[in-house]
Design an enzyme around this catalytic site. Structure first.
Site, mmCIF file in Angstrom:
data_model
loop_
_atom_site.group_PDB
_atom_site.id
_atom_site.type_symbol
_atom_site.label_atom_id
_atom_site.label_comp_id
_atom_site.label_asym_id
_atom_site.label_seq_id
_atom_site.Cartn_x
_atom_site.Cartn_y
_atom_site.Cartn_z
ATOM 1 N N ASN A 1 45.700 54.454 61.427
ATOM 2 C CA ASN A 1 45.270 54.084 62.781
ATOM 3 C C ASN A 1 45.959 52.856 63.363
ATOM 4 O O ASN A 1 46.083 52.715 64.571
ATOM 5 C CB ASN A 1 43.758 53.914 62.819
ATOM 6 N N GLU B 1 30.950 58.743 58.150
ATOM 7 C CA GLU B 1 32.014 58.206 59.000
ATOM 8 C C GLU B 1 32.762 59.353 59.655
ATOM 9 O O GLU B 1 33.282 60.232 58.970
ATOM 10 C CB GLU B 1 32.983 57.375 58.166
ATOM 11 N N GLU C 1 40.295 47.909 51.570
ATOM 12 C CA GLU C 1 39.812 47.854 52.969
ATOM 13 C C GLU C 1 39.439 49.284 53.347
ATOM 14 O O GLU C 1 40.311 50.086 53.705
ATOM 15 C CB GLU C 1 40.918 47.330 53.869
ATOM 16 N N VAL D 1 36.850 55.662 51.803
ATOM 17 C CA VAL D 1 36.140 55.333 50.560
ATOM 18 C C VAL D 1 36.540 56.263 49.420
ATOM 19 O O VAL D 1 36.828 55.789 48.310
ATOM 20 C CB VAL D 1 34.610 55.362 50.787
ATOM 21 N N PRO D 2 36.624 57.580 49.632
ATOM 22 C CA PRO D 2 37.050 58.450 48.520
ATOM 23 C C PRO D 2 38.411 58.047 47.956
ATOM 24 O O PRO D 2 38.610 57.997 46.739
ATOM 25 C CB PRO D 2 37.090 59.839 49.152
ATOM 26 N N CYS E 1 38.140 51.487 61.770
ATOM 27 C CA CYS E 1 37.263 51.492 60.587
ATOM 28 C C CYS E 1 35.990 50.710 60.836
ATOM 29 O O CYS E 1 34.928 51.086 60.371
ATOM 30 C CB CYS E 1 38.004 50.861 59.422
ATOM 31 N N GLY F 1 34.401 48.191 50.563
ATOM 32 C CA GLY F 1 35.596 47.587 49.992
ATOM 33 C C GLY F 1 35.380 46.333 49.178
ATOM 34 O O GLY F 1 34.266 45.859 49.001
ATOM 35 N N GLU G 1 41.129 40.601 53.986
ATOM 36 C CA GLU G 1 42.465 40.419 54.557
ATOM 37 C C GLU G 1 42.377 39.306 55.585
ATOM 38 O O GLU G 1 41.299 39.016 56.109
ATOM 39 C CB GLU G 1 42.948 41.726 55.199
ATOM 40 N N ALA H 1 46.618 53.022 56.150
ATOM 41 C CA ALA H 1 45.908 54.073 56.871
ATOM 42 C C ALA H 1 46.677 54.374 58.152
ATOM 43 O O ALA H 1 47.618 53.661 58.512
ATOM 44 C CB ALA H 1 44.486 53.613 57.204
HETATM 45 N N1 LIG Z 1 38.776 48.808 56.295
HETATM 46 C C1 LIG Z 1 39.870 48.887 57.028
HETATM 47 O O1 LIG Z 1 40.544 47.888 57.332
HETATM 48 C C2 LIG Z 1 40.326 50.229 57.504
HETATM 49 C C3 LIG Z 1 39.870 51.405 56.919
HETATM 50 N N2 LIG Z 1 40.325 52.622 57.365
HETATM 51 C C4 LIG Z 1 39.794 53.838 56.793
HETATM 52 O O2 LIG Z 1 40.868 54.763 56.510
HETATM 53 C C5 LIG Z 1 40.408 56.094 56.733
HETATM 54 C C6 LIG Z 1 41.346 56.796 57.678
HETATM 55 O O3 LIG Z 1 42.687 56.581 57.265
HETATM 56 P P1 LIG Z 1 43.401 57.654 56.340
HETATM 57 O O4 LIG Z 1 44.861 57.374 56.341
HETATM 58 O O5 LIG Z 1 42.924 59.013 56.690
HETATM 59 O O6 LIG Z 1 42.810 57.269 54.898
HETATM 60 P P2 LIG Z 1 43.157 57.982 53.534
HETATM 61 O O7 LIG Z 1 42.178 57.436 52.593
HETATM 62 O O8 LIG Z 1 43.296 59.437 53.675
HETATM 63 O O9 LIG Z 1 44.640 57.438 53.146
HETATM 64 C C7 LIG Z 1 44.883 56.068 53.101
HETATM 65 C C8 LIG Z 1 46.206 55.845 52.357
HETATM 66 O O10 LIG Z 1 46.030 56.137 50.975
HETATM 67 C C9 LIG Z 1 47.027 57.054 50.544
HETATM 68 N N3 LIG Z 1 46.424 57.838 49.463
HETATM 69 C C10 LIG Z 1 45.692 58.959 49.550
HETATM 70 N N4 LIG Z 1 45.294 59.362 48.322
HETATM 71 C C11 LIG Z 1 45.818 58.479 47.430
HETATM 72 C C12 LIG Z 1 45.788 58.331 46.001
HETATM 73 N N5 LIG Z 1 45.119 59.202 45.230
HETATM 74 N N6 LIG Z 1 46.436 57.268 45.438
HETATM 75 C C13 LIG Z 1 47.107 56.375 46.204
HETATM 76 N N7 LIG Z 1 47.181 56.467 47.560
HETATM 77 C C14 LIG Z 1 46.541 57.498 48.157
HETATM 78 C C15 LIG Z 1 47.365 57.856 51.776
HETATM 79 O O11 LIG Z 1 48.616 58.476 51.654
HETATM 80 C C16 LIG Z 1 47.337 56.755 52.835
HETATM 81 O O12 LIG Z 1 48.543 56.046 52.842
HETATM 82 C C17 LIG Z 1 39.024 55.985 57.312
HETATM 83 O O13 LIG Z 1 38.052 56.184 56.306
HETATM 84 C C18 LIG Z 1 38.926 54.546 57.793
HETATM 85 O O14 LIG Z 1 37.624 54.069 57.780
HETATM 86 C C19 LIG Z 1 41.218 52.736 58.403
HETATM 87 C C20 LIG Z 1 41.695 51.577 59.006
HETATM 88 C C21 LIG Z 1 41.260 50.261 58.633
#
Ligand SMILES: NC(=O)C1=CN([C@@H]2O[C@H](COP(=O)(O)OP(=O)(O)OC[C@H]3O[C@@H](n4cnc5c(N)ncnc54)[C@H](O)[C@@H]3O)[C@@H](O)[C@H]2O)C=CC1
Length: 486
Positions: free
Chosen positions: A155, A383, A252, A232-233, A286, A456, A460, A153
């Site tokens: 951040n 969120e 995560e 989540v999506p 997150c 999730g 980790e 992600a």
């Molecule tokens: N639980 C945790 O440790 C954390 C969760 N997050 C979550 O991440 C989100 C924000 O980060 P974003 O980068 O915008 O998330 P995102 O879900 O848009 O992308 C995350 C990663 O997945 C990749 N991705 C996107 N679609 C994909 C697919 N169909 N197949 C494989 N990879 C794909 C993206 O290129 C990126 O590298 C928020 O919802 C936040 O809550 C953010 C930081 C920590």
């Protein structure tokens, strides 16, 4: 604007920087000014194939080393990261817009902690001997999974790369890591440092790209495990794609976590926890406690103290060590946050402070606090992933537990109270994976991190991560004759 610490190419494969301008251009924008500070290129299928081949080629010899030998490399990488913390922190600030005041203590340092911690564990990752009846016995062998993919992600780009690489490599795996397309720079430095620390070329590779590159990695038959940090999506898509080939996964994902403040809480600690859980990293965390439930007779005092302390926020150049609140990571994320703020007002929440875009280049918004928020409001359910705190009132313990749990998410939860029995009782009743009592958003690598419900699967950090990057082979040893029915 160029910085000496910037990487010199888009990808890092087989122990070296690799450029391939055939890939779609990937501009890197400095969020504080809106300037383009680098142009990278998304991975082409040829780049993805090259990275997976490099990982496959390096993994067997790496797994054949002893855990102690592997751990030595990881610990050396941790030392190098700490020695370069300033440059890595500047790069993290350039990549994300987060204030140097934060990146210098929470990103590369956290990554180094993970490398050190799993480097220390690596030599102890053994199986066990099991004595069985009749003189028979069994033993187990902890085996690596093979080639792991990490999807990051935007951040915490340095930390996320290390939180995935450290346990994966400690267990004898190789990794191809794809950072978020929004913050592509930092992981390239992590890859270079691992090589300097003695990791074999191809063990840890970095390729750039967005969802398509992530999907290509997830579905490639050479990949044995996918670890995603994201929304989540995205988690649902990646989990389903990995399931098609029964790959191991760690998810995560996002959250909409509750932070519960009882009327006997230390007011300044509770306000401090709410600030950490809503405005650190400009609210882009997150595990943030973005639904702040305050017991009704404390609510006004809480809001007053919060307003006083928000006035101390230093909103400015993120590279200035005095700055404590920076821009959003991108124009796109800023627009998402502004839309939620409009929605909150439309639905009747009271904007008590902040929420205004600043009239300057870059992605700037002031920390927003909504009061009189009700559970049915969009800003209380979804969120936002930005600096928007929702303050909700509650009367009693049973009510707040039920309301806090009424969400599809389950990443984190916080409770502030001076009654420790109540604190542990309420934390025990909250449906969340990573919880805080009279604190918020502490993430030491010794402690498992992850969510339940839609937030999730897997954990980790801590010893728990070892189970997600290795598998056990059981061997039954018969010491006597085999008795068969015929
Ligand atoms: N639980 C945790 O440790 C954390 C969760 N997050 C979550 O991440 C989100 C924000 O980060 P974003 O980068 O915008 O998330 P995102 O879900 O848009 O992308 C995350 C990663 O997945 C990749 N991705 C996107 N679609 C994909 C697919 N169909 N197949 C494989 N990879 C794909 C993206 O290129 C990126 O590298 C928020 O919802 C936040 O809550 C953010 C930081 C920590």
């Amino acid at each position: 604007m160029t910085y000496p610490t910037q990487p010199t190419a888009s990808h890092f494969i087989g122990g070296e920087y690799v450029e391939d301008t055939a890939g779609a251009a990937l501009p890197v924008v400095y969020p504080a000014t809106g300037e383009t500070i680098a142009i990278l290129h998304e991975a082409t299928p040829a780049i993805i194939d090259r990275a997976l081949e490099a990982a496959k080629g390096a993994q067997a010899d790496w797994a054949a080393m002893s855990g102690t030998e592997r751990g030595r490399v990881l610990r050396r990488a941790a030392d190098i990261m700490r020695a370069r913390n300033h440059d890595l922190s500047v790069l993290e600030t350039m990549d994300t817009g987060k204030p140097y005041q934060e990146t210098s203590v929470a990103d590369a340092t956290s990554g180094a902690d993970a490398l050190e911690y799993f480097g220390g564990l690596a030599g102890s990752l053994t199986g066990e001997h099991i004595q069985l009846p009749g003189g028979d016995w069994a033993y187990t062998v902890r085996e690596p999974l093979g080639v792991c993919v990490g999807l990051g992600a935007w951040n915490y780009p340095t930390q996320i790369a290390c939180w995935k690489a450290a346990p994966a490599l400690a267990c004898g795996n190789a990794m191809v890591f794809k950072p978020s397309e929004t913050t592509p720079l930092c992981a390239l430095k992590v890859a270079k440092i691992l090589i300097e620390a003695g990791a074999p070329p191809g063990l840890f590779n970095v390729v750039q790209g967005a969802g398509a590159a992530g999907a290509a990695l997830t579905t490639d038959p050479r990949v044995d495990k996918v670890s995603l940090t994201g929304s989540v999506p995205t988690g649902k898509k990646v989990y389903a794609a990995a399931a098609a080939e029964m790959k191991h996964v760690t998810m995560e994902l996002g959250g909409k976590s509750p932070l519960v403040v009882f009327d006997d809480a230390d007011l300044d600690d509770a306000v401090g926890g709410a600030i950490l859980g809503n405005f650190y990293s400009s609210g882009q965390v997150c595990s943030n406690g973005t639904r702040v439930f305050v017991q009704r007779n404390l609510r006004d005092a809480f809001l007053d103290r919060l307003s006083e302390r928000l006035a101390n926020a230093v909103i400015g150049d993120p590279l200035d060590p005095e700055t404590s609140f920076g821009p959003m990571v991108s124009e796109g994320q800023l627009q998402i946050v502004l839309n939620y703020i409009s929605k909150g007002t439309e639905e009747g929440a009271r904007l008590v402070s902040g929420g205004q875009r600043l009239d300057r280049p870059g992605c700037w918004i002031t920390p927003a606090v909504f009061a009189d928020v009700t559970d049915d409001m969009t800003i209380a359910r979804e969120e936002i992933f930005g600096p928007v705190m929702c303050v909700l009132d509650f009367e009693n313990e049973d009510e707040v537990i039920a309301r806090a749990n009424a969400t599809e998410y389950g990443l984190s939860a916080g409770v502030f109270t001076s009654d420790l029995q109540r604190g542990h009782r309420v934390i025990g009743a909250l449906q969340a994976g990573s919880c805080f009592l009279n604190s918020y958003n502490d993430a030491p690598v010794e402690v498992p991190f992850g969510g339940v419900k839609m937030s999730g699967v897997g954990r980790e950090n801590s010893k728990a991560a070892i189970e997600h990057y290795s598998q056990l082979k059981s061997v039954y040893v018969r010491m006597g004759r085999v008795e068969a029915p015929f």
